[in-house]
Design a protein around this motif. Structure first.
Motif, PDB file in Angstrom:
ATOM      1  N   ALA A  98      28.524  -9.503 -25.841  1.00 43.25           N
ATOM      2  CA  ALA A  98      27.800  -9.077 -27.115  1.00 43.25           C
ATOM      3  C   ALA A  98      26.359  -9.130 -26.634  1.00 43.25           C
ATOM      4  CB  ALA A  98      27.719 -10.348 -28.070  1.00 43.25           C
ATOM      5  N   SER A 137      23.583  -1.653 -35.432  1.00 46.33           N
ATOM      6  CA  SER A 137      24.520  -2.752 -35.993  1.00 46.33           C
ATOM      7  C   SER A 137      25.642  -3.051 -34.865  1.00 46.33           C
ATOM      8  CB  SER A 137      25.277  -1.982 -37.337  1.00 46.33           C
ATOM      9  OG  SER A 137      26.340  -2.796 -37.432  1.00 46.33           O
ATOM     10  N   GLY A 138      25.981  -4.318 -34.796  1.00 47.80           N
ATOM     11  CA  GLY A 138      26.703  -4.860 -33.668  1.00 47.80           C
ATOM     12  C   GLY A 138      26.147  -4.712 -32.270  1.00 47.80           C
ATOM     13  N   GLY A 157      24.104  -7.413 -31.321  1.00 45.48           N
ATOM     14  CA  GLY A 157      24.115  -8.648 -30.933  1.00 45.48           C
ATOM     15  C   GLY A 157      22.917  -9.552 -31.309  1.00 45.48           C
ATOM     16  N   SER A 199      22.728 -10.899 -34.445  1.00 47.36           N
ATOM     17  CA  SER A 199      23.177 -12.355 -34.965  1.00 47.36           C
ATOM     18  C   SER A 199      23.567 -13.397 -33.741  1.00 47.36           C
ATOM     19  CB  SER A 199      24.484 -12.062 -35.874  1.00 47.36           C
ATOM     20  OG  SER A 199      23.876 -11.387 -37.143  1.00 47.36           O
ATOM     21  N   LYS A 229      22.173 -17.060 -33.151  1.00 50.98           N
ATOM     22  CA  LYS A 229      23.375 -18.249 -32.500  1.00 50.98           C
ATOM     23  C   LYS A 229      22.798 -18.952 -31.492  1.00 50.98           C
ATOM     24  CE  LYS A 229      26.889 -15.537 -34.618  1.00 50.98           C
ATOM     25  NZ  LYS A 229      28.293 -15.295 -34.369  1.00 50.98           N
TER      26      LYS A 229
HETATM   27  N1  LIG Z   1      32.626 -14.973 -32.741  1.00 49.47           N
HETATM   28  C1  LIG Z   1      33.108 -13.654 -32.146  1.00 49.47           C
HETATM   29  N2  LIG Z   1      34.062 -13.532 -31.383  1.00 49.47           N
HETATM   30  C2  LIG Z   1      34.430 -12.303 -30.850  1.00 49.47           C
HETATM   31  N3  LIG Z   1      33.474 -10.979 -31.165  1.00 49.47           N
HETATM   32  C3  LIG Z   1      32.365 -11.347 -31.702  1.00 49.47           C
HETATM   33  C4  LIG Z   1      32.051 -12.513 -32.595  1.00 49.47           C
HETATM   34  N4  LIG Z   1      30.821 -12.597 -33.147  1.00 49.47           N
HETATM   35  C5  LIG Z   1      30.380 -11.347 -32.727  1.00 49.47           C
HETATM   36  N5  LIG Z   1      31.113 -10.495 -32.003  1.00 49.47           N
HETATM   37  C6  LIG Z   1      30.930  -9.312 -31.575  1.00 49.47           C
HETATM   38  O1  LIG Z   1      29.994  -9.298 -30.602  1.00 49.47           O
HETATM   39  C7  LIG Z   1      29.076  -8.062 -31.172  1.00 49.47           C
HETATM   40  C8  LIG Z   1      27.741  -8.286 -31.416  1.00 49.47           C
HETATM   41  O2  LIG Z   1      28.042  -8.995 -32.857  1.00 49.47           O
HETATM   42  P1  LIG Z   1      26.681  -9.570 -33.886  1.00 49.47           P
HETATM   43  O3  LIG Z   1      25.712 -10.415 -32.774  1.00 49.47           O
HETATM   44  O4  LIG Z   1      27.010 -10.126 -34.845  1.00 49.47           O
HETATM   45  O5  LIG Z   1      25.909  -8.132 -33.882  1.00 49.47           O
HETATM   46  P2  LIG Z   1      24.571  -7.648 -35.092  1.00 49.47           P
HETATM   47  O6  LIG Z   1      24.428  -8.848 -35.827  1.00 49.47           O
HETATM   48  O7  LIG Z   1      23.755  -7.041 -34.368  1.00 49.47           O
HETATM   49  O8  LIG Z   1      25.232  -6.558 -35.764  1.00 49.47           O
HETATM   50  C9  LIG Z   1      29.908  -7.255 -31.949  1.00 49.47           C
HETATM   51  O9  LIG Z   1      30.435  -6.266 -31.152  1.00 49.47           O
HETATM   52  C10 LIG Z   1      30.821  -8.395 -32.715  1.00 49.47           C
HETATM   53  O10 LIG Z   1      32.236  -7.646 -32.822  1.00 49.47           O
END
Ligand SMILES: Nc1ncnc2c1ncn2[C@@H]1O[C@H](COP(=O)(O)OP(=O)(O)O)[C@@H](O)[C@H]1O
Ligand SMILES: [Mg+2]
Length: 253
Positions: free
Chosen positions: A15, A35-36, A38, A40, A44
């Motif tokens: 990510a 979007s996507g 990383g 979030s 975390k």
């Molecule tokens: N718990 C998880 N298990 C596997 N893949 C994850 C998990 N959480 C997020 N991802 C993947 O990691 C990438 C980044 O996610 P995220 O941090 O939620 O992005 P954003 O918040 O920028 O949209 C995405 O491709 C998402 O599908």
């Protein structure tokens, strides 16, 4: 730092990779990115909800090894508990986070007063005894900000907190957050895909690349404070937003 989520079939999703971000105490930092990418995941990692695959994270000069107690958090959805009043939703973290947990029952009245003061600060005077379903989406999100701040965190982590609101309500909430920050003086990390939101609120806007995310640009926003919503129409502000937009489209190539 780097984080690879373990995949079911062995192949994981990386990510973030080589992500490096430094936020000064008391600063208002915004992180923007597609979007996507990383964002979030970054939140975390910084709050200790997930551990990095490689690299280190420090908050308040201490290495993060588990959930960070000095952080308050709010997300896109207010996630209020429907069976609790607004005041009792705001008080919820105190029933969980030490050292408040031990003192909570004995000092409930004092804590309730603190909740009501925060609610008044965000314009929810008189709503403490209502239930979430009696409030608009914007009011619920104001409540969620109070809940994030009730244990007086030194660090406020916001993950697209206004993304689900209509444009007018969102701008009202920008001002609520601006005023809370000016008054209380915590450190903020705001993740958003709204470039205007980032430019209006932050001291520095950090731009993330597409996944695996890392910081590819950091831009200081030197618009004077206090900022009023009118600033969003000034050429200087519009230039900043254009600049951020072009940096993001570069990293999306
Ligand atoms: N718990 C998880 N298990 C596997 N893949 C994850 C998990 N959480 C997020 N991802 C993947 O990691 C990438 C980044 O996610 P995220 O941090 O939620 O992005 P954003 O918040 O920028 O949209 C995405 O491709 C998402 O599908
Ligand atoms: Mg996200």
């Amino acid at each position: 730092m780097t984080l690879t989520y373990a995949g079911a079939s062995g192949g994981g999703v990386t990510a973030v990779r080589g992500l490096d971000l430094n936020v000064e105490r008391g600063a208002f930092a915004a992180v923007v990115g597609p979007s996507g990418c990383g964002k979030s995941t970054l939140m975390k990692l910084a709050t200790g909800l997930v551990r990095p695959t490689a690299g280190r994270i420090a908050v308040d000069e201490a290495m993060v090894e588990g959930p960070v107690k000095i952080a308050g958090m709010a997300f896109q959805n207010a996630n209020l508990l429907p069976w609790r009043t607004i005041r009792d939703n705001v008080l919820l973290p105190l029933e969980i986070v030490e050292p408040h947990r031990r003192r909570f029952r004995r000092n409930k009245a004092e804590y309730a007063e603190r909740a009501d003061r925060l609610l008044a600060l965000v314009g929810l005077d008189g709503f403490a005894e209502r239930f979430p379903w009696e409030l608009s989406g914007g009011m619920q999100q104001r409540t969620s900000l109070c809940r994030a701040l009730i244990h007086e965190p030194a660090l406020l982590m916001l993950d697209e907190p206004f993304a689900a609101l209509d444009a007018f309500t969102r701008e009202e909430l920008w001002c609520v957050l601006r005023d809370l920050w000016a008054r209380i003086g915590f450190t903020v990390v705001l993740v958003t895909h709204d470039l205007r939101e980032a430019a209006f609120l932050a001291d520095t806007v950090h731009v993330m690349s597409a996944r695996p995310g890392r910081i590819v640009a950091s831009r200081a926003i030197d618009l004077p404070r206090p900022r009023e919503l009118d600033v969003c129409f000034e050429p200087e502000f519009v230039d900043i937003v254009h600049d951020l937009r072009s940096r993001i489209s570069e990293v999306r190539q």
